[in-house]
Design an enzyme around this catalytic site. Structure first.
Site, PDB file in Angstrom:
ATOM      1  N   GLY A   7       0.827  -1.216   0.000  1.00  0.00           N
ATOM      2  CA  GLY A   7       0.000   0.000   0.000  1.00  0.00           C
ATOM      3  C   GLY A   7       0.853   1.255   0.000  1.00  0.00           C
ATOM      4  N   THR A  32      -6.181  -3.019  -1.857  1.00  0.00           N
ATOM      5  CA  THR A  32      -6.052  -1.591  -2.198  1.00  0.00           C
ATOM      6  C   THR A  32      -4.599  -1.229  -2.509  1.00  0.00           C
ATOM      7  OG1 THR A  32      -5.837  -1.027   0.153  1.00  0.00           O
ATOM      8  CG2 THR A  32      -8.054  -0.922  -0.808  1.00  0.00           C
ATOM      9  N   ASN A  96      -3.992 -12.570  13.732  1.00  0.00           N
ATOM     10  CA  ASN A  96      -2.950 -13.388  13.089  1.00  0.00           C
ATOM     11  C   ASN A  96      -1.584 -12.703  13.140  1.00  0.00           C
ATOM     12  OD1 ASN A  96      -4.633 -15.553  12.430  1.00  0.00           O
ATOM     13  ND2 ASN A  96      -5.406 -14.483  10.615  1.00  0.00           N
ATOM     14  N   TYR A 142     -14.463   1.130   9.879  1.00  0.00           N
ATOM     15  CA  TYR A 142     -13.032   1.451  10.006  1.00  0.00           C
ATOM     16  C   TYR A 142     -12.709   1.820  11.448  1.00  0.00           C
ATOM     17  CZ  TYR A 142      -8.556   3.755   8.878  1.00  0.00           C
ATOM     18  OH  TYR A 142      -7.226   4.135   8.815  1.00  0.00           O
TER      19      TYR A 142
HETATM   20  P1  NAD Z   1      -3.458   1.542   1.562  1.00  0.00           P
HETATM   21  O1  NAD Z   1      -4.839   1.144   1.207  1.00  0.00           O
HETATM   22  O2  NAD Z   1      -2.611   2.170   0.511  1.00  0.00           O
HETATM   23  O3  NAD Z   1      -2.640   0.308   2.147  1.00  0.00           O
HETATM   24  C1  NAD Z   1      -3.258  -0.744   2.838  1.00  0.00           C
HETATM   25  C2  NAD Z   1      -2.654  -2.048   2.330  1.00  0.00           C
HETATM   26  O4  NAD Z   1      -3.220  -3.128   3.076  1.00  0.00           O
HETATM   27  C3  NAD Z   1      -2.960  -2.294   0.860  1.00  0.00           C
HETATM   28  O5  NAD Z   1      -1.790  -2.646   0.171  1.00  0.00           O
HETATM   29  C4  NAD Z   1      -3.952  -3.451   0.905  1.00  0.00           C
HETATM   30  O6  NAD Z   1      -3.927  -4.252  -0.255  1.00  0.00           O
HETATM   31  C5  NAD Z   1      -3.528  -4.179   2.159  1.00  0.00           C
HETATM   32  N1  NAD Z   1      -4.572  -5.013   2.755  1.00  0.00           N
HETATM   33  C6  NAD Z   1      -5.838  -4.653   3.059  1.00  0.00           C
HETATM   34  N2  NAD Z   1      -6.474  -5.713   3.611  1.00  0.00           N
HETATM   35  C7  NAD Z   1      -5.588  -6.741   3.642  1.00  0.00           C
HETATM   36  C8  NAD Z   1      -5.662  -8.088   4.073  1.00  0.00           C
HETATM   37  N3  NAD Z   1      -6.779  -8.603   4.603  1.00  0.00           N
HETATM   38  N4  NAD Z   1      -4.570  -8.867   3.937  1.00  0.00           N
HETATM   39  C9  NAD Z   1      -3.421  -8.379   3.415  1.00  0.00           C
HETATM   40  N5  NAD Z   1      -3.298  -7.101   2.983  1.00  0.00           N
HETATM   41  C10 NAD Z   1      -4.380  -6.309   3.094  1.00  0.00           C
HETATM   42  O7  NAD Z   1      -3.585   2.503   2.815  1.00  0.00           O
HETATM   43  P2  NAD Z   1      -2.496   3.393   3.576  1.00  0.00           P
HETATM   44  O8  NAD Z   1      -2.949   4.787   3.506  1.00  0.00           O
HETATM   45  O9  NAD Z   1      -1.137   3.036   3.136  1.00  0.00           O
HETATM   46  O10 NAD Z   1      -2.720   2.896   5.072  1.00  0.00           O
HETATM   47  C11 NAD Z   1      -1.862   1.932   5.655  1.00  0.00           C
HETATM   48  C12 NAD Z   1      -2.207   1.775   7.128  1.00  0.00           C
HETATM   49  O11 NAD Z   1      -2.062   3.032   7.791  1.00  0.00           O
HETATM   50  C13 NAD Z   1      -3.640   1.306   7.370  1.00  0.00           C
HETATM   51  O12 NAD Z   1      -3.649   0.406   8.455  1.00  0.00           O
HETATM   52  C14 NAD Z   1      -4.352   2.585   7.750  1.00  0.00           C
HETATM   53  O13 NAD Z   1      -5.448   2.329   8.591  1.00  0.00           O
HETATM   54  C15 NAD Z   1      -3.249   3.344   8.473  1.00  0.00           C
HETATM   55  N6  NAD Z   1      -3.493   4.798   8.447  1.00  0.00           N
HETATM   56  C16 NAD Z   1      -3.308   5.508   7.287  1.00  0.00           C
HETATM   57  C17 NAD Z   1      -3.554   6.873   7.290  1.00  0.00           C
HETATM   58  C18 NAD Z   1      -3.340   7.722   6.060  1.00  0.00           C
HETATM   59  O14 NAD Z   1      -3.553   8.938   6.125  1.00  0.00           O
HETATM   60  N7  NAD Z   1      -2.903   7.185   4.947  1.00  0.00           N
HETATM   61  C19 NAD Z   1      -4.022   7.496   8.448  1.00  0.00           C
HETATM   62  C20 NAD Z   1      -4.233   6.731   9.581  1.00  0.00           C
HETATM   63  C21 NAD Z   1      -3.940   5.375   9.576  1.00  0.00           C
END
Ligand code: NAD
Ligand code: UDP
Length: 315
Positions: A7, A32, A96, A142
């Site tokens: 991600g 995603t 997990n 979420y």
């Molecule tokens: P993103 O969607 O780009 O990345 C999330 C990744 O998790 C993706 O590559 C997706 O394919 C993978 N994923 C989702 N469900 C999965 C599963 N069941 N098994 C394996 N992989 C799975 O989002 P991001 O912005 O990079 O966010 C990453 C983390 O940071 C998340 O946990 C999000 O909640 C947290 N976060 C992000 C922000 C932000 O502003 N971007 C803010 C607060 C928290």
């Protein structure tokens, strides 16, 4: 071990860990994320991409120093499209990932979110604030998934002896955000770059505080290296109204896109700004990339994705 490493934030984290010389295994189901985000590591013998769902038990051979758990849809558009997957990632996925950390005697970092504060009644948000979350609202899949993940992480710390911490990330932006992930920064940039109207939700007076991805990654790694149990806020306290952000992005893009005001989504948090006193004190961490520099880097990246011919369309 990085879950969700394909991600936006996770791929930058993998890059940084490899730069520091750590062997990295990433588990991602590509819901995603994208292998394109990891293209720079494709031929790196110190990096392994396992395409898999963290909701099923997973393992890696050999010792593991840290499990950094990011796997979860994160943008409002994504978790609205995938509500059950989001809840399962927070519940089964976190279970997990914690079990792997327990088996390997590894440090565990839960990457949580400012959304655990919901539509906050305390401003700026401090870690001791319990939040104001609608448990059945449009963001609940979420918010409650992450709140459950925090509770589960706490239970593994207190009853199973796993060395855990929790970081609460505030709005992070930068290269590799998906143009169509629905979040404000990619929407505003791609709208401004194509000369389309910039969609401001409500009257745009709601606020957000934007942290550049390199700073967020440095904060996650500082938390991983510390022995603090968290939760620890990671974010940039510089706060913008959404309409001011839209105008700023338009100016930096050199665009004359009009602003259009669209419906404010239900339960959209009114105010968001982190209190980062704890991160400063216990991690020695604070953001170092100012918003102008970070937005310019992000704008340049999106322009490069569009290619030179399309970029000429900008008004
Ligand atoms: P993103 O969607 O780009 O990345 C999330 C990744 O998790 C993706 O590559 C997706 O394919 C993978 N994923 C989702 N469900 C999965 C599963 N069941 N098994 C394996 N992989 C799975 O989002 P991001 O912005 O990079 O966010 C990453 C983390 O940071 C998340 O946990 C999000 O909640 C947290 N976060 C992000 C922000 C932000 O502003 N971007 C803010 C607060 C928290
Ligand atoms: N927003 C907006 N126009 C858009 C996308 C988002 O005005 O095209 C608003 C959104 O309603 C929210 C803020 O910008 O008030 C931040 O939204 P984002 O989805 O980036 O993050 P989050 O709401 O999760 O903080």
């Amino acid at each position: 071990m990085v879950t969700g490493g394909a991600g936006f934030i996770g791929s930058h984290l993998c890059d940084r860990l490899r730069d520091e010389g750590f062997a990295v295994t990433c588990v991602d189901n590509m819901l995603t994320g994208s292998a394109d985000n990891l293209a720079g590591l494709a031929h790196d013998p110190g990096f392994t991409l396992e395409v898999g769902d963290v909701c099923e038990p997973f393992d890696v051979p050999g010792p593991v120093g840290a499990v950094l758990h990011l796997a979860s849809p994160a943008s409002p558009l994504d978790y609205t499209e995938h509500p059950v997957e989001t809840l399962k990632a927070g519940a089964h996925g976190t279970l997990n990932a914690l079990e792997l950390a327990r088996r390997k005697d590894a440090r565990f970092v839960l990457v949580s979110t400012s959304e655990v504060y919901g539509d906050p009644l305390v401003h700026p948000q401090v870690e001791s604030y319990w939040g104001n979350v609608n448990p059945v609202g449009p963001r609940s899949q979420y918010d409650e998934a992450k709140r459950f993940a925090e509770a589960l992480t706490t239970a593994y710390r207190t009853t199973k002896g796993v060395d855990t911490t929790i970081v609460r990330i505030f709005n992070t932006y930068g290269p590799r955000m998906r143009a169509n992930d629905g979040r404000a920064v990619p929407n505003f940039i791609t709208q401004a770059q194509s000369g389309r109207p910039i969609t401001v939700a409500g009257d745009g007076s709601q606020t957000r505080s934007l942290c550049y991805v390199d700073d967020t990654v440095a904060g996650i790694l500082a938390a991983a290296r510390s022995d603090h149990p968290g939760p620890i806020n990671l974010g940039n306290p510089e706060e913008f109204s959404v309409v001011a952000l839209a105008r700023y992005v338009r100016e930096l893009c050199g665009s004359d896109s009009p602003l259009v005001f669209v419906d404010l989504p239900a339960d959209d948090p009114r105010l968001r700004r982190p209190d980062i006193t704890l991160a400063r004190t216990v991690l020695g961490w604070q953001p170092v990339v100012d918003v102008e520099k970070g937005l310019k880097a992000t704008i340049d990246w999106f322009a490069a994705q569009r290619g030179p011919r399309e970029t000429e369309e900008v008004g």
